[in-house]
Scaffold this motif. Structure first.
Motif, PDB file in Angstrom:
ATOM      1  N   LEU A 135       0.941  -1.176  -0.113  1.00 51.43           N
ATOM      2  CA  LEU A 135      -0.083  -0.027  -0.130  1.00 51.43           C
ATOM      3  C   LEU A 135       0.813   1.248  -0.176  1.00 51.43           C
ATOM      4  CD1 LEU A 135      -2.891   1.344   0.451  1.00 51.43           C
ATOM      5  CD2 LEU A 135      -2.264   1.356   2.807  1.00 51.43           C
ATOM      6  N   PHE A 158      -4.202   7.320  -1.764  1.00 51.12           N
ATOM      7  CA  PHE A 158      -3.588   6.036  -1.690  1.00 51.12           C
ATOM      8  C   PHE A 158      -3.501   5.224  -3.271  1.00 51.12           C
ATOM      9  CE2 PHE A 158      -5.372   7.039   2.193  1.00 51.12           C
ATOM     10  CZ  PHE A 158      -4.524   6.599   2.993  1.00 51.12           C
ATOM     11  N   VAL A 160      -1.612   1.332  -5.116  1.00 51.41           N
ATOM     12  CA  VAL A 160      -0.955   0.309  -5.300  1.00 51.41           C
ATOM     13  C   VAL A 160       0.314   0.430  -5.574  1.00 51.41           C
ATOM     14  CG1 VAL A 160      -0.909  -2.290  -5.928  1.00 51.41           C
ATOM     15  CG2 VAL A 160      -3.077  -0.959  -6.030  1.00 51.41           C
ATOM     16  N   ILE A 216      -5.115  -7.225   0.521  1.00 52.15           N
ATOM     17  CA  ILE A 216      -3.859  -7.140  -0.511  1.00 52.15           C
ATOM     18  C   ILE A 216      -3.246  -8.232  -0.781  1.00 52.15           C
ATOM     19  CG2 ILE A 216      -2.542  -6.763   1.762  1.00 52.15           C
ATOM     20  CD1 ILE A 216      -0.873  -4.787   0.353  1.00 52.15           C
ATOM     21  N   THR A 230      -4.691  -5.072   5.061  1.00 51.72           N
ATOM     22  CA  THR A 230      -3.439  -3.875   5.741  1.00 51.72           C
ATOM     23  C   THR A 230      -3.945  -3.769   7.025  1.00 51.72           C
ATOM     24  OG1 THR A 230      -5.498  -2.385   4.835  1.00 51.72           O
ATOM     25  CG2 THR A 230      -3.579  -2.605   3.685  1.00 51.72           C
ATOM     26  N   ILE A 284      -4.930  -4.280  -4.639  1.00 49.90           N
ATOM     27  CA  ILE A 284      -5.276  -4.002  -3.151  1.00 49.90           C
ATOM     28  C   ILE A 284      -7.028  -3.550  -3.430  1.00 49.90           C
ATOM     29  CG2 ILE A 284      -5.291  -2.362  -1.320  1.00 49.90           C
ATOM     30  CD1 ILE A 284      -2.590  -2.093  -1.955  1.00 49.90           C
ATOM     31  N   LEU A 287      -8.729  -0.283  -4.579  1.00 50.91           N
ATOM     32  CA  LEU A 287      -7.402   0.700  -5.441  1.00 50.91           C
ATOM     33  C   LEU A 287      -7.219   0.346  -6.793  1.00 50.91           C
ATOM     34  CD1 LEU A 287      -4.820   1.152  -2.305  1.00 50.91           C
ATOM     35  CD2 LEU A 287      -6.914   2.552  -2.896  1.00 50.91           C
TER      36      LEU A 287
END
Length: 295
Positions: A135, A158, A160, A216, A230, A284, A287
């Motif tokens: 992350l 955020f 990857v 993840i 995470t 993730i 994301l």
């Protein structure tokens, strides 16, 4: 919002918004030609630039079909590329080592950044190239000695990251200094987008202002090799902002890679390393995913 850098030909990078993961792209530079064409400079304009992006999103204008767009890394020229080692509790258990009492900080050179679907070049200098899904978060506001209560105010979003690593250079060469093994060209795919922290998924209504409950994973040639969450992070986003800002000023566009979960090739029995022709997918929840071929 899903902030991206893209190009449509040889005209260099532009700033855009993905309508959804894998969707069409809104051309922010067409919506307002005065905007910078690179992400770091866009973020330096602060809340005004983000507000303009939201207006562009609401306008329904300047939408490019995904087939006409090549996504670049969301940010290609950060002032700092800050990495965190041993930051997953399950990764520490995998190695039978104690959980760190303070964040372990190292760096990669920004020149190692590559796009979400670009090739990873396997260097002739290494026989032990390994995978690490991570992350990443991006700083959106300058700060020094930042308090934990204000830490998220300095984070824009955020994405990857893939912390590709030459284990022989990390663990056996160069006096066990990590940086050379971490920073070969193309050893940091990023993307596909910076998902802003205020984004809320339609499926789960989970705000990315608390991104520490996300699945993840990493797959090599379709085989699942890393699978965690995470919530296993030892030092969360806020703690990392506080810690690093004790030592250095953080600037818009600075990128943090927050560590990897268990399942890396070096700790398998026997060890397994990437070879030319392998395809690595790092993903993730909420994301998106990176997909890179090793060449």
């Amino acid at each position: 919002m899903r902030l991206v850098q893209f190009q449509t030909g040889s005209d260099g990078p532009r700033i855009g918004l993905e309508e959804k993961d894998g969707g069409n792209v809104i051309d922010l530079n067409a919506f307002d030609p005065s905007l910078p064409r690179r992400m770091r400079e866009f973020l330096e304009e602060g809340d005004a630039a983000l507000a303009l992006a939201r207006r562009a999103q609401e306008s329904g204008q300047h939408i490019l079909p995904r087939s006409q767009v090549t996504l670049l890394a969301p940010i290609t020229n950060p002032g700092k590329l800050i990495c965190v080692g041993l930051n997953y509790a399950d990764h520490c258990r995998e190695q039978n080592i104690n959980i760190p009492e303070e964040p372990i900080i190292f760096s990669k050179f920004p020149s190692c950044i590559t796009g979400p679907y670009d090739d990873i070049i396997h260097p002739a200098e290494s026989n032990e190239v390994d995978w690490e899904v991570e992350l990443a978060f991006v700083i959106g506001k300058k700060g020094k000695h930042i308090k934990e209560s204000a830490a998220m105010d300095h984070v824009v979003g955020f994405m990857v990251a893939h912390d590709v690593t030459a284990r022989d250079w990390q663990m056996k060469r160069n006096g066990n200094q990590w940086i050379l093994g971490k920073t070969f060209d193309t050893f940091c795919p990023l993307g596909p987008a910076i998902v802003t922290k205020d984004s809320v998924t339609e499926l789960t209504a989970l705000s990315l202002s608390d991104p520490h409950k996300l699945g993840i994973r990493c797959k090599v040639n379709g085989e699942l090799v890393q699978d965690s969450n995470t919530n296993q992070m030892i030092f969360k986003t806020q703690a990392l902002v506080v810690w690093v800002s004790r030592f250095v000023t953080l600037f818009p566009g600075d990128v943090f890679l927050t560590g990897t979960p268990p399942g890396i090739g070096a700790f398998r029995k026997p060890p397994i390393f990437l070879k030319r022709g392998d395809v690595v997918q790092c993903e993730i929840d909420q994301l998106g995913a990176l997909r890179n071929k090793v060449v």
